[in-house]
Motif scaffolding. Structure first.
Motif, PDB file in Angstrom:
ATOM      1  N   TYR A   9       0.832  -1.211   0.000  1.00 46.07           N
ATOM      2  CA  TYR A   9       0.000   0.000   0.000  1.00 46.07           C
ATOM      3  C   TYR A   9       0.863   1.256   0.000  1.00 46.07           C
ATOM      4  CZ  TYR A   9      -3.404   3.482   1.501  1.00 46.07           C
ATOM      5  OH  TYR A   9      -4.194   4.616   1.589  1.00 46.07           O
ATOM      6  N   ILE A  10       1.911   1.257   0.821  1.00 44.41           N
ATOM      7  CA  ILE A  10       2.798   2.414   0.873  1.00 44.41           C
ATOM      8  C   ILE A  10       3.461   2.643  -0.482  1.00 44.41           C
ATOM      9  CG2 ILE A  10       4.961   3.288   1.860  1.00 44.41           C
ATOM     10  CD1 ILE A  10       4.136   1.907   4.487  1.00 44.41           C
ATOM     11  N   ALA A  11       3.926   1.559  -1.097  1.00 43.22           N
ATOM     12  CA  ALA A  11       4.630   1.689  -2.381  1.00 43.22           C
ATOM     13  C   ALA A  11       3.701   2.190  -3.481  1.00 43.22           C
ATOM     14  CB  ALA A  11       5.252   0.354  -2.781  1.00 43.22           C
ATOM     15  N   THR A  12       2.498   1.655  -3.539  1.00 40.36           N
ATOM     16  CA  THR A  12       1.585   2.033  -4.623  1.00 40.36           C
ATOM     17  C   THR A  12       0.904   3.377  -4.380  1.00 40.36           C
ATOM     18  OG1 THR A  12      -0.175   0.722  -3.563  1.00 40.36           O
ATOM     19  CG2 THR A  12       1.120  -0.345  -5.295  1.00 40.36           C
ATOM     20  N   THR A  13       0.770   3.776  -3.116  1.00 42.90           N
ATOM     21  CA  THR A  13       0.047   5.011  -2.794  1.00 42.90           C
ATOM     22  C   THR A  13       0.960   6.220  -2.693  1.00 42.90           C
ATOM     23  OG1 THR A  13      -1.607   3.723  -1.563  1.00 42.90           O
ATOM     24  CG2 THR A  13      -1.536   6.105  -1.164  1.00 42.90           C
ATOM     25  N   TYR A  14       2.098   6.051  -2.051  1.00 40.53           N
ATOM     26  CA  TYR A  14       2.941   7.204  -1.725  1.00 40.53           C
ATOM     27  C   TYR A  14       4.187   7.347  -2.605  1.00 40.53           C
ATOM     28  CZ  TYR A  14      -0.009   7.420   2.397  1.00 40.53           C
ATOM     29  OH  TYR A  14      -1.091   7.510   3.231  1.00 40.53           O
ATOM     30  N   PHE A  15       4.692   6.249  -3.133  1.00 44.10           N
ATOM     31  CA  PHE A  15       5.900   6.365  -3.952  1.00 44.10           C
ATOM     32  C   PHE A  15       5.696   7.258  -5.180  1.00 44.10           C
ATOM     33  CE2 PHE A  15       8.554   2.427  -2.569  1.00 44.10           C
ATOM     34  CZ  PHE A  15       8.463   2.858  -1.257  1.00 44.10           C
ATOM     35  N   PRO A  16       4.528   7.176  -5.858  1.00 44.26           N
ATOM     36  CA  PRO A  16       4.350   8.055  -7.026  1.00 44.26           C
ATOM     37  C   PRO A  16       4.372   9.548  -6.680  1.00 44.26           C
ATOM     38  CG  PRO A  16       2.785   6.234  -7.076  1.00 44.26           C
ATOM     39  CD  PRO A  16       3.424   6.212  -5.727  1.00 44.26           C
ATOM     40  N   ARG A  17       4.164   9.878  -5.398  1.00 44.05           N
ATOM     41  CA  ARG A  17       4.123  11.294  -4.996  1.00 44.05           C
ATOM     42  C   ARG A  17       5.499  11.814  -4.596  1.00 44.05           C
ATOM     43  NH1 ARG A  17      -1.063  10.900  -0.827  1.00 44.05           N
ATOM     44  NH2 ARG A  17      -2.474   9.761  -2.224  1.00 44.05           N
ATOM     45  N   LEU A  18       6.471  10.921  -4.481  1.00 42.02           N
ATOM     46  CA  LEU A  18       7.789  11.343  -4.035  1.00 42.02           C
ATOM     47  C   LEU A  18       8.498  12.164  -5.104  1.00 42.02           C
ATOM     48  CD1 LEU A  18       9.083   8.045  -2.370  1.00 42.02           C
ATOM     49  CD2 LEU A  18       8.367  10.142  -1.193  1.00 42.02           C
ATOM     50  N   PRO A  19       9.298  13.154  -4.688  1.00 40.33           N
ATOM     51  CA  PRO A  19      10.160  13.849  -5.653  1.00 40.33           C
ATOM     52  C   PRO A  19      11.068  12.840  -6.344  1.00 40.33           C
ATOM     53  CG  PRO A  19      10.126  14.995  -3.544  1.00 40.33           C
ATOM     54  CD  PRO A  19       9.425  13.680  -3.330  1.00 40.33           C
ATOM     55  N   HIS A  20      11.347  13.075  -7.578  1.00 37.45           N
ATOM     56  CA  HIS A  20      12.020  12.086  -8.407  1.00 37.45           C
ATOM     57  C   HIS A  20      13.276  11.465  -7.803  1.00 37.45           C
ATOM     58  CE1 HIS A  20      13.373   9.905 -11.888  1.00 37.45           C
ATOM     59  NE2 HIS A  20      14.511  10.572 -11.886  1.00 37.45           N
ATOM     60  N   PRO A  21      14.213  12.224  -7.210  1.00 42.05           N
ATOM     61  CA  PRO A  21      15.441  11.575  -6.710  1.00 42.05           C
ATOM     62  C   PRO A  21      15.183  10.580  -5.579  1.00 42.05           C
ATOM     63  CG  PRO A  21      15.751  13.946  -6.948  1.00 42.05           C
ATOM     64  CD  PRO A  21      14.283  13.683  -7.094  1.00 42.05           C
ATOM     65  N   LEU A  22      14.099  10.780  -4.806  1.00 48.42           N
ATOM     66  CA  LEU A  22      13.839   9.908  -3.666  1.00 48.42           C
ATOM     67  C   LEU A  22      13.395   8.507  -4.091  1.00 48.42           C
ATOM     68  CD1 LEU A  22      12.082  12.314  -1.128  1.00 48.42           C
ATOM     69  CD2 LEU A  22      14.462  11.550  -1.197  1.00 48.42           C
ATOM     70  N   HIS A  23      12.978   8.373  -5.336  1.00 47.92           N
ATOM     71  CA  HIS A  23      12.601   7.044  -5.812  1.00 47.92           C
ATOM     72  C   HIS A  23      13.770   6.070  -5.701  1.00 47.92           C
ATOM     73  CE1 HIS A  23       9.151   9.170  -7.485  1.00 47.92           C
ATOM     74  NE2 HIS A  23       8.591   7.995  -7.717  1.00 47.92           N
ATOM     75  N   PHE A  24      14.961   6.566  -5.938  1.00 48.74           N
ATOM     76  CA  PHE A  24      16.128   5.695  -5.931  1.00 48.74           C
ATOM     77  C   PHE A  24      16.421   5.145  -4.539  1.00 48.74           C
ATOM     78  CE2 PHE A  24      16.819   8.567  -9.566  1.00 48.74           C
ATOM     79  CZ  PHE A  24      16.921   7.615 -10.575  1.00 48.74           C
ATOM     80  N   LEU A  25      15.917   5.807  -3.515  1.00 45.29           N
ATOM     81  CA  LEU A  25      16.069   5.321  -2.147  1.00 45.29           C
ATOM     82  C   LEU A  25      14.857   4.510  -1.710  1.00 45.29           C
ATOM     83  CD1 LEU A  25      17.589   5.302   0.568  1.00 45.29           C
ATOM     84  CD2 LEU A  25      16.424   7.456   1.140  1.00 45.29           C
ATOM     85  N   ALA A  26      13.666   4.977  -2.078  1.00 47.08           N
ATOM     86  CA  ALA A  26      12.435   4.353  -1.596  1.00 47.08           C
ATOM     87  C   ALA A  26      12.248   2.940  -2.132  1.00 47.08           C
ATOM     88  CB  ALA A  26      11.235   5.221  -1.968  1.00 47.08           C
ATOM     89  N   TRP A  27      12.496   2.747  -3.419  1.00 49.10           N
ATOM     90  CA  TRP A  27      12.249   1.425  -4.001  1.00 49.10           C
ATOM     91  C   TRP A  27      13.160   0.333  -3.443  1.00 49.10           C
ATOM     92  CZ3 TRP A  27       8.036  -0.287  -5.913  1.00 49.10           C
ATOM     93  CH2 TRP A  27       7.152   0.566  -6.578  1.00 49.10           C
TER      94      TRP A  27
END
Length: 394
Positions: free
Chosen positions: A70-88
């Motif tokens: 749920y966190i990945a599908t709901t909140y990851f798309p809202r993250l600023p682009h560089p943070l994706h590299f840490l979140a995933w």
């Protein structure tokens, strides 16, 4: 004595074992106790399986799985682009750990440690293992034979070390740190699917062996239907993944499922390998092997409080698991404490940090050889031609 040494000794006393010393071999003499004597040291209620308690761990792990999804599908798309590299990567690791915990519960089902109902255990284990592309009944059969033949060079089903004569010639050129790192990486990423598909690192058979082949020499005729059922479960999951790919796209399936699955595969291989691989451990041929001595050739490890619990203590209670595999994981810690006095020096624990231990074991445990009369490292009592020890020199 320095503060670091005090801290290490305190850690060892808390978990209740003496650290295996590199270069010091464990005792391999026939133990002065029987499996019956070990069992008598364990309070009977530790053998009892609670259906409600077992299901509570499935439910808890499933809640964690859905929460991370749920966190990945709901909140990851809202993250600023560089943070994706840490979140995933955090998601892949966290979800992979949860996958591993559920895989461990399915493994317990295969040992009839989930409930008092074998059919229910098989149903739960089949659904969980199939969800992670593991053929439930096929693995249950081969894993049962592993428990029946642990540390036997002739009959163990997996973790069978090679004698020096069977080590490929090119391995002498793979001893540098970069090459060793490549070997560890390939083992953790490809080891589990290669074992299931091609019996890599498994027992030698004179023809092709695979967990997916009903006619494999790993299985008897009466077990072939179970192998086919296992295959049907895995194929069903692959079909569902295909349908998800059509709807969500291949990137979504890779990020949400396949990469966490790779993390799970890596943990399954790492945990299993380190439970049965250590420079101090022997292997036996048919002239020396017996069931109790073989099943005492296993090591409890410490992955830290969080991972030990997330993996349902398969990491630090593997000794008792090999002796009594039907004890449920939530009783295994107390059962381990109960048998330590009986086992004495036959109980093995290594608190070496896991990454350091993996690096050491891949470096030191290359092949096995029996001692010879000129071997100064061996005592006279250990120079049996039927007892083999890990070596790393060519």
């Amino acid at each position: 004595m320095g503060g670091g040494e005090n801290k290490e000794m305190k850690k060892q006393s808390c978990v209740g074992g003496s650290k295996l010393a590199l270069g010091k071999r464990i005792t391999h003499a026939k133990p002065p106790f029987s499996i019956t004597q070990i069992k008598k040291a364990i309070p009977p209620h530790y053998f009892q399986r609670s259906l409600y308690r077992s299901f509570s761990y499935v439910i808890l792990d499933s809640i964690l799985l859905y929460t991370f999804y749920y966190i990945a599908t709901t909140y990851f798309p809202r993250l600023p682009h560089p943070l994706h590299f840490l979140a995933w990567p955090i998601y892949w690791l966290s979800q992979g750990i949860v996958f591993t915990g559920l895989w461990v519960i399915a493994h317990e089902c295969g040992h009839h440690a989930f409930s008092n109902y074998q059919s229910l255990d098989d149903l739960v284990g089949f659904l969980l293992h199939s969800s992670f592309l593991t053929p439930y009944f096929s693995f249950k059969i081969s894993h049962r034979r592993h428990h029946a033949n642990t540390a036997s060079l002739d009959r163990d089903e997996v973790f069978v070390p090679k004698p020096k004569s069977n080590v490929p010639w090119y391995f002498n050129y793979l001893t540098s740190p970069p090459a060793r790192l490549l070997i560890i990486f390939s083992t953790l990423t490809l080891g589990w699917p290669m074992y299931l598909a091609f019996n890599s690192s498994g027992r030698f058979y004179d023809r092709f062996a695979s967990h997916y082949d009903p006619n494999s020499p790993m299985f008897s005729k009466k077990e072939r239907l179970q192998v086919q059922i296992s295959n049907a479960g895995v194929v069903t999951i692959w079909y569902l993944l295909y349908k998800l790919t059509v709807v969500k796209g291949i990137t979504w399936v890779i990020c949400m499922y396949l990469l966490p699955l790779m993390v799970m595969n890596a943990f399954v291989v790492l945990i299993s390998t380190l439970q049965h691989t250590h420079p101090s451990l022997p292997y036996y041929d048919s002239s020396e092997w017996d069931w109790l001595r073989g099943n005492l050739v296993t090591v409890d490890r410490d992955y830290g409080m969080v991972l030990n619990k997330m993996f349902h203590n398969i990491t630090d209670t593997h000794v008792i698991h090999h002796l009594f595999p039907s004890i449920p994981h939530y009783n295994a810690m107390e059962a381990t404490k109960a048998v330590k006095e009986v086992l004495g020096e036959y109980y093995q624990f290594d608190g070496t940090p896991i990454l350091k231990a993996a690096w050491r074991e891949f470096r030191e445990c290359v092949y096995v050889e029996a001692d010879n009369d000129q071997d100064e490292r061996a005592s006279e009592a250990s120079r049996s031609k039927g007892i083999y020890w890990f070596r790393n020199g060519f």
